[in-house]
Structure formats: C-alpha cells, structure tokens
Enzyme design. Structure first.
Site, PDB file in Angstrom:
ATOM      1  N   GLU A 155     -28.981  -7.871  17.771  1.00  0.00           N
ATOM      2  CA  GLU A 155     -27.644  -7.831  18.376  1.00  0.00           C
ATOM      3  C   GLU A 155     -26.672  -8.841  17.787  1.00  0.00           C
ATOM      4  O   GLU A 155     -25.494  -8.557  17.620  1.00  0.00           O
ATOM      5  CB  GLU A 155     -27.745  -8.050  19.883  1.00  0.00           C
ATOM      6  N   GLU A 157     -35.895  -3.949  24.160  1.00  0.00           N
ATOM      7  CA  GLU A 157     -35.701  -4.379  25.561  1.00  0.00           C
ATOM      8  C   GLU A 157     -36.272  -3.350  26.527  1.00  0.00           C
ATOM      9  O   GLU A 157     -36.838  -3.696  27.560  1.00  0.00           O
ATOM     10  CB  GLU A 157     -34.214  -4.606  25.832  1.00  0.00           C
TER      11      GLU A 157
HETATM   12  N1  T1G Z   1     -26.472   3.536  17.448  1.00  0.00           N
HETATM   13  C1  T1G Z   1     -25.844   4.616  16.929  1.00  0.00           C
HETATM   14  N2  T1G Z   1     -26.097   5.124  15.692  1.00  0.00           N
HETATM   15  C2  T1G Z   1     -27.045   4.491  14.961  1.00  0.00           C
HETATM   16  C3  T1G Z   1     -27.740   3.356  15.437  1.00  0.00           C
HETATM   17  C4  T1G Z   1     -27.420   2.885  16.741  1.00  0.00           C
HETATM   18  N3  T1G Z   1     -28.043   1.840  17.292  1.00  0.00           N
HETATM   19  N4  T1G Z   1     -28.609   2.965  14.457  1.00  0.00           N
HETATM   20  C5  T1G Z   1     -28.458   3.814  13.440  1.00  0.00           C
HETATM   21  N5  T1G Z   1     -27.523   4.731  13.730  1.00  0.00           N
HETATM   22  C6  T1G Z   1     -27.106   5.846  12.871  1.00  0.00           C
HETATM   23  C7  T1G Z   1     -26.449   5.373  11.598  1.00  0.00           C
HETATM   24  O1  T1G Z   1     -25.057   5.145  11.811  1.00  0.00           O
HETATM   25  C8  T1G Z   1     -26.712   6.550  10.667  1.00  0.00           C
HETATM   26  O2  T1G Z   1     -25.778   7.552  11.016  1.00  0.00           O
HETATM   27  C9  T1G Z   1     -28.084   7.052  11.111  1.00  0.00           C
HETATM   28  O3  T1G Z   1     -28.285   6.543  12.448  1.00  0.00           O
HETATM   29  C10 T1G Z   1     -29.209   6.551  10.233  1.00  0.00           C
HETATM   30  O4  T1G Z   1     -29.036   5.128  10.180  1.00  0.00           O
HETATM   31  C11 T1G Z   1     -28.150  -3.426  24.769  1.00  0.00           C
HETATM   32  C12 T1G Z   1     -26.410  -3.976  22.788  1.00  0.00           C
HETATM   33  C13 T1G Z   1     -32.611   1.855  12.702  1.00  0.00           C
HETATM   34  C14 T1G Z   1     -33.166   0.361  10.761  1.00  0.00           C
HETATM   35  O5  T1G Z   1     -28.595  -2.869  15.552  1.00  0.00           O
HETATM   36  O6  T1G Z   1     -30.667  -1.101  11.791  1.00  0.00           O
HETATM   37  O7  T1G Z   1     -29.136  -2.389  21.336  1.00  0.00           O
HETATM   38  O8  T1G Z   1     -24.534   7.645   8.819  1.00  0.00           O
HETATM   39  O9  T1G Z   1     -28.585   5.069   7.692  1.00  0.00           O
HETATM   40  O10 T1G Z   1     -31.474   3.102   6.759  1.00  0.00           O
HETATM   41  O11 T1G Z   1     -29.150  -5.317  23.803  1.00  0.00           O
HETATM   42  O12 T1G Z   1     -30.070   2.316  11.380  1.00  0.00           O
HETATM   43  O13 T1G Z   1     -26.427   9.249   9.275  1.00  0.00           O
HETATM   44  O14 T1G Z   1     -24.262   9.438  10.560  1.00  0.00           O
HETATM   45  O15 T1G Z   1     -29.094   2.951   9.011  1.00  0.00           O
HETATM   46  O16 T1G Z   1     -33.252   4.455   8.008  1.00  0.00           O
HETATM   47  C15 T1G Z   1     -29.172  -2.756  18.244  1.00  0.00           C
HETATM   48  C16 T1G Z   1     -29.059  -0.552  14.009  1.00  0.00           C
HETATM   49  C17 T1G Z   1     -27.977  -2.042  18.785  1.00  0.00           C
HETATM   50  C18 T1G Z   1     -30.110  -1.175  14.922  1.00  0.00           C
HETATM   51  C19 T1G Z   1     -32.577   2.762  10.404  1.00  0.00           C
HETATM   52  N6  T1G Z   1     -29.779  -1.951  17.209  1.00  0.00           N
HETATM   53  N7  T1G Z   1     -29.639   0.441  13.125  1.00  0.00           N
HETATM   54  O17 T1G Z   1     -32.121   2.494   9.086  1.00  0.00           O
HETATM   55  O18 T1G Z   1     -30.907   4.687   8.621  1.00  0.00           O
HETATM   56  S1  T1G Z   1     -27.105  -3.048  19.962  1.00  0.00           S
HETATM   57  C20 T1G Z   1     -29.420  -2.069  15.918  1.00  0.00           C
HETATM   58  C21 T1G Z   1     -30.384   0.053  12.042  1.00  0.00           C
HETATM   59  C22 T1G Z   1     -28.166  -3.087  21.295  1.00  0.00           C
HETATM   60  C23 T1G Z   1     -28.775  -3.991  23.519  1.00  0.00           C
HETATM   61  C24 T1G Z   1     -27.823  -4.067  22.374  1.00  0.00           C
HETATM   62  C25 T1G Z   1     -30.837   1.163  11.121  1.00  0.00           C
HETATM   63  C26 T1G Z   1     -32.313   1.525  11.272  1.00  0.00           C
HETATM   64  P1  T1G Z   1     -25.212   8.538   9.841  1.00  0.00           P
HETATM   65  P2  T1G Z   1     -29.326   4.385   8.800  1.00  0.00           P
HETATM   66  P3  T1G Z   1     -31.993   3.691   8.027  1.00  0.00           P
END
Ligand code: T1G
Length: 694
Positions: A123, A103
C-alpha cells in the site's frame, strides 16, 4: 458471480473469481458477505476454505475504485464478518497475496499457501497504508518490527519466511485445494483462532523511532510509510476495535492526499503505455534468439538483460580480444545477479555455457530473431552495421538500434527492409533500468513495434513508444531542463545549490551529480554535435566545456563538479572561482537564486518541453512522458511524473511563470502552443491521456 459458495463434504468452499487478479471490487466484497452468511447457515459445513480461481489469490483492493465515493460493504467490514464466524475458515493462497488480499487472509483463522506464493502489503507504494486491518493484525501474528518492516518496505515475502514468522500455518506439498480442505477438516469443531484476539505485541519505541528516522532519510517527502508506523503503534496500544478506528482514520487521510493520487496515476500509467491502438491485436514476431552487436557497457548490459530473461544471445565484437572482454563483462553482470540473489549460481553457469555465445563474424547472426546494435554513436558506423545486417539477417528478423538520439529513419534507409527496423533505447545499466523507449520510425511495421513491446515484457521492463527526434522523449526533455539549470549557473547559481534544491524536490540525483556519473565528456560531445545547428541565442554552459578541457570528466576521473575520493562526493573549492571567471568573461553580473526559484524554473522548462513532445507526437500522451521520467530520469514517483505534477500545480500557474521569464529571455522561455491552448480552454493535460492518438 465473482464469489460462489458450495460444500465439499463437511467443508464449505468459498471461491473468488474476479479476473485478472481477483481484486476485491464492490461485487467481490458483497459476494463474500453473502458467502459467509451461506456458510454460517449451512449446518452441514463444519469449517470452510476460501480460495481464488485464476492465477492469483486476491492481489488487493480494487485500485480503480480509489478516489471515488466508497461503496459498502467496506473491506474491513467484510474481513471482520469472516473473522467473527463461529466456525473455522482457512485461506488457501497462491500467486501474489497482496494488500487487501493478504489482509483478507489475515482475517481468516488459518492460512495455507502454495509453493512459490508471494505475500506483501504494498500500500505505501500507492501512497496508502494497509487499510483493512493489516496494521493491527499483522503485528499480532508476526511481531511488531517484522510487521512494520514488511509494511514500510512494501516488499514481497516468500512462503519459507512467511511460515517461519507465523504469517502462514503451512505450505501445501501438493494440490493447494486438497491441502486446504484437509486443514479445514482438522480444524473443524475447534474454536476459530481469531487474529484479532491475539495479544498485541509490546511497544518498542526505540526500534520504531530508528525505523522512522531511517524512513525520513531514505524517503524524503513521502508520508505513507510514517503514517503506517504511527497507525500501527497507536492502534496496538488500544483494544482491537479502537485500533481499527485509528487505522481507518489514517487510511482516509492518506486517501485524500496528493501523493496517493500521484502514485496511483503512476501505477496505471505504467500499464496504459502498453495499450497502443497501433499494436492492438498485432502478434509480435519471435524473439527467442537475440543478436547483440557491440560488447561495451550498453551491449553487455543488453546481452545480460536478455540472458537473465532466459533468451539465447549471440554477441558480436570486432575481434577475438574484444569478444573475450565482452564475455567477461557479461559474466560479471550475471555474477552481480547471483550476488543479489536474483540468479542461482548453477543457472548462471548454464547460461554462460548454453545460452550465450560471442563471435566476430556477422554470419553468426543469420538465425537471430531480433538483433540489437549498440555500437559507436555515429551515423556512419550505424550505416555500416545495418548494411551488413541487411546482408546476413534472415527474412523477418527485427533489426534494432540502441541509439540514444540518432535518426532511426536514416538508419533504416541503410537497409532494404526499413519495415523491420526499430529503435530500442535502453538505459544504462541496461540489465537494471526498467525503461525502454521503443522508437517507431516512419516505416516500422506494426508487428515490429509489437515485438519491441513483447521484448520489454519479457525483460520485465516498461516500454514506452517514442517518435523519431533528437533525444526521443526523455533525453529531449532532459536537454531542455538542463539548459534551464545551466543558465541559472551562468547567472550566478552554484551547481551544488541546484543539486540540493532539486533533490529536495524529490529527484533521485541533481543534474550536476548526474553529469559526473554519466561523464562530462558525454555532455561535451553532445554540445559539439549540436554546435552546427545551435541557435545564436542558445546559451552555452561554457563552464562545462572548461571542466572538460581541464580533464575533469566526473566520477571516472575522480573529479568533475564534485571531488571523488572514495567517500561521499565533495564540492570542489576550485569550482566557484572557475565559474566566477566564466561569468566575468561573459560580462555577467552574478545574481542569487532561491531554492524555490531553481525548482520553479527547472520544472517550468521540463513541463514546457514535455508538452511540446506530446504536441508533435513524439510522445503519444502525457502519461507516456510521466512513465519515461519516472523510470528513466529519477523523477519523484510520489509526484506522479511531470505531467501529473503540472496538472496538480495548475497549468495557468506554469504558463504565467514561463511568460514572466520570457521577459528575461524570450528565446528560451517561449510557452508551448499546446500549453497555452489548454490554459485558454481551461483543460488539464490528463484529458489528453484518454486513449492514444489514432
Ligand atoms: N486493482 C485493480 N486492477 C489491478 C490491480 C488492483 N489491485 N492489480 C492489478 N490490476 C490490473 C492491472 O491494472 C492490469 O490491468 C492487470 O490487472 C494485470 O496487472 C485495503 C488499500 C498483482 C503483481 O498494490 O502489483 O489493497 O492493464 O499488468 O505484471 O489495504 O498487478 O491488463 O487492464 O500488473 O502479472 C494493493 C497491485 C492494492 C497490487 C500482477 N495491491 N498489482 O502483476 O500484471 S491497495 C497492489 C500488482 C489495497 C488495502 C489496500 C500487479 C500484480 P490491464 P499487471 P502482472
């Protein structure tokens, strides 16, 4: 400083650096506002580039902030400020541009991606909808239905498709930063192309109604996908600013929903399961060369999973013919990956010639780093296999059993190296199912446990540590709630009603359809195995034995609880008379159950045994149980897992249900002491998630 600004020539460069995934935390959002101001005030900068340090462009809003009071500036406001800048801003994206990250890119005036970049709006998988303009900007860029498909499926899109759709303007052929700077220079002096100024695509009621009908059918009970479609369509009919208000209101409503809390719990739980004190800082052993013993369904599936992860595999079978059959099975599984677009045909060919070998002599495993046996499920056979492995495996090799219930301590005792023995319980089909129960025996060395978790990560699976007991975490809990549903069928419920009630609750499949899939012979063998130690008051599902004795084994025999004729499974009209006869023989006067009672009893039994697995250490924490049940047993993800669900229901209510049911059967319905203690102390299961037990 998670966001910095500097100038390169006549181009401003805004750099986000917020490891591990550049999530837009409050500090990042505030930093972006400051950097945007600095760029606007910088008269020498005629255009700007936003780029991210580290492995990925912004992967989303900071999920750890959800459920807490919102902090300014909001992401929509940050993006609006960037979009309103009077000079062009280029987003230079790489890695996984997801959610609020995508976004943010949509609010820039142009987008260039590195090859291999993945883009998505996931999301809805968190019970939310794109809440920073995605429902209003994406349709303006790529059209209504492509945008709604991307938002409701949460799928990730590659650069070729993104460029074809107009989501990005170019793919960098070389260095991304250089390419982005060149694009910014080309745009300098031109008026910024603001996405918000693009015309909204025309409504398409027919297509959107078809989409929402599909969503209702495929995702019963889930609310975010439908809310996203409604926010997009309603907002696009209004001027942009009002459309953003529609989106914001819908986003806030979902933020307060139990489904959002459950899905975000699942997200973090699936990462917390790997955080074990027992293996913190412990290096795993090598696992480049894998040995697999047994080329049946499980062995071939495990071999395929390892091969698809780029590992070298030697599979042992008892003779050449069996080895050839195993090779054909593995080749077929890899063919499936090619068909699904997960593997290129040439890579499949290379794997089968270079990385995969079959043999009949254990000596072929002498240089394997990790050996997984998937042979017949009897302790006698396991002992033979592990004694042989003890003889041929190199020092330090990890010796793993894929047993689904046998005592891993007893298996380890068949070797002179119990510290190297571990359970790796794969779920069928092993090359597809994400869950791996890592069963740690009494003498398993920490680095061997760490190796089990490292293998899971390499195979893109989710490892959960389990203690040794009959059934470990998942099958032990399954056997308990199966006993509850079987008791209801003995007392008058129809298996079809049970399946309908539980799929209505959200389970992927009902227990009787699952029995047909697994094979009624599996259940029969389990009951035979447990007969010797069965408590006299345990109720035996005699009807299941009858079906087995009639040769009705489920799908594989075309008939089990359901009839299978190639179409949709059908109820069997002969089942009810068989059940009636069993009840008559047992002197049971059948009674009716409501769907609500079926769900209540099933869930009470499931939660009760799950609490027991936490109490005795089979599962380290309630979240470990949630991850197992979500990823191995079709528990509805939007309910967060049975432990999260129990807290949401209220433990006192569940305890009261169990106590009430004990009046009916005080053998089966005995509340777990830990459950009673938590209720007495007014505590929740979630409090036990704070750090695994030492
Ligand atoms: N926020 C906070 N921490 C996050 C995070 C996030 N969005 N994404 C990953 N982490 C942390 C995760 O907990 C882990 O922490 C570390 O990063 C590595 O992640 C306004 C409301 C990007 C594909 O849903 O899909 O945006 O365990 O082990 O396998 O519209 O992380 O090491 O302490 O998964 O290489 C939308 C979620 C949010 C993406 C990487 N975004 N993340 O995968 O590593 S809502 C998502 C993922 C939003 C807006 C809305 C995956 C990854 P720790 P990982 P990975």
């Amino acid at each position: 400083m998670p966001v910095t600004y500097h100038r390169s020539g006549a181009t401003g460069v805004i750099t986000i650096d917020n490891p591990p995934v550049n999530a837009t935390s409050q500090a990042v959002r505030a930093g972006l506002i400051e950097a945007a101001r600095a760029f606007a005030a910088d008269e020498s900068a005629r255009a700007a580039v936003i780029l991210c340090a580290g492995r990925t462009w912004v992967a989303g809003a900071d999920i750890s902030e959800f459920g807490k009071p919102p902090q300014d500036p909001s992401l929509p406001d940050v993006i609006a400020a960037i979009e309103a800048l009077p000079k062009p801003v280029v987003a230079a994206i790489h890695g996984t541009a997801l959610g609020g990250g995508l976004e943010l890119a949509l609010g820039c005036h142009a987008r260039i991606a590195a090859p291999g970049t993945r883009m998505g709006l996931p999301e809805v998988t968190l019970g939310l909808l794109p809440g920073a303009g995605g429902t209003q900007r994406l349709p303006r860029l790529i059209g209504l239905m492509p945008a709604l498909e991307m938002i409701t499926s949460a799928r990730q899109m590659g650069t070729a498709e993104a460029r074809d759709l107009g989501l990005i303007d170019a793919v960098a052929s070389d260095d991304l930063t250089d390419a982005a700077l060149q694009m910014a220079e080309r745009l300098a002096g031109q008026p910024p192309r603001r996405t918000c100024d693009l015309p909204a695509p025309p409504a398409d009621p027919t297509a959107t109604e078809t989409l929402t009908a599909d969503l209702a059918r495929k995702l019963p009970g889930q609310i975010a996908q439908r809310a996203a479609v409604d926010a997009a369509t309603e907002g696009l009919a209004l001027p942009f600013a009002q459309g953003m208000e529609v989106e914001r209101a819908a986003f806030r409503a979902l933020m307060d929903s139990p489904q959002r809390a459950a899905l975000i719990h699942a997200f973090f739980a699936e990462r917390a399961v790997a955080h074990l004190p027992q293996i913190k800082g412990v290096d795993p052993r090598p696992l480049d060369r894998i040995g697999v013993i047994g080329g049946g369904t499980m062995g071939a599936g495990i071999a395929a999973a390892c091969l698809l992860a780029g590992l070298d595999v030697t599979l042992i079978e008892r003779d050449a013919a069996a080895a050839d059959t195993a090779r054909a099975t593995v080749a077929k599984l890899l063919e499936g990956a090619v068909t699904r677009g997960k593997l290129a045909a040439p890579a499949r060919d290379a794997i089968l010639t270079d990385a995969f070998r079959t043999a009949t002599d254990y000596a072929a495993l002498s240089d394997a780093d990790l050996i997984i046996e998937a042979v017949f499920e009897t302790m006698e056979v396991k002992h033979q296999v592990f004694a042989e492995l003890d003889r041929v495996a190199k020092p330090g090799a990890v010796l793993a059993t894929n047993t689904s219930y046998l005592d891993v301590n007893a298996i380890a005792a068949a070797t002179s190296r119990p510290a190297d023995v571990i359970g790796l319980h794969f779920f069928s089909p092993a090359h597809v199912m994400r869950l791996l129960e890592v069963v740690v025996a009494d003498r398993t060395a920490p680095e061997v446990t760490a190796t089990g978790f490292a293998l899971a990560k390499r195979l893109k699976k989710i490892a959960v540590r389990a203690g040794v007991c009959d059934g470990f975490i998942g099958n032990r809990i399954l056997s308990h709630y199966r006993a509850a549903v079987d008791a209801m069928v003995l007392d008058g419920a129809s298996p079809y009603q049970v399946d309908r009630a539980l799929t209505g609750f959200g389970f992927a499949m009902g227990p009787y359809a699952v029995s047909d899939l697994a094979g009624l012979d599996i259940g029969w063998m389990t009951r035979q195995r447990k007969a010797a130690t069965r408590h006299p008051r345990d109720r035996v599902p005699v009807f299941a034995d009858r079906l087995y004795e009639l040769g009705r084994l489920g799908r594989k025999s075309g008939r089990g609880y359901y009839l299978y004729d190639g179409g949709k499974p059908q109820p069997d009209p002969e089942l009810e008379p068989l059940l009636a006869q069993v009840r008559a023989d047992l002197g049971i006067a059948p009674r009716d159950f409501t769907d609500a009672q079926i769900v209540e009893r099933t869930m009470a039994a499931l939660v009760n045994e799950a609490v027991r697995t936490v109490a005795d250490g089979t599962a380290l924490r309630p979240l470990d149980v949630d991850v197992v049940m979500l990823n191995g047993y079709g528990f509805p993800r939007w309910r967060g897992g049975p432990m999260h669900w129990a807290d949401a229901q209220g433990l006192p209510q569940i305890l009261a249900q169990i106590d009430a049911l004990s009046a009916e059967d005080d053998h089966f319905w005995q509340a777990a002491p830990l459950l009673r203690d938590l209720v007495a102390q007014g505590r929740r299961l979630a409090e036990l998630n704070e750090g695994p037990k030492p």
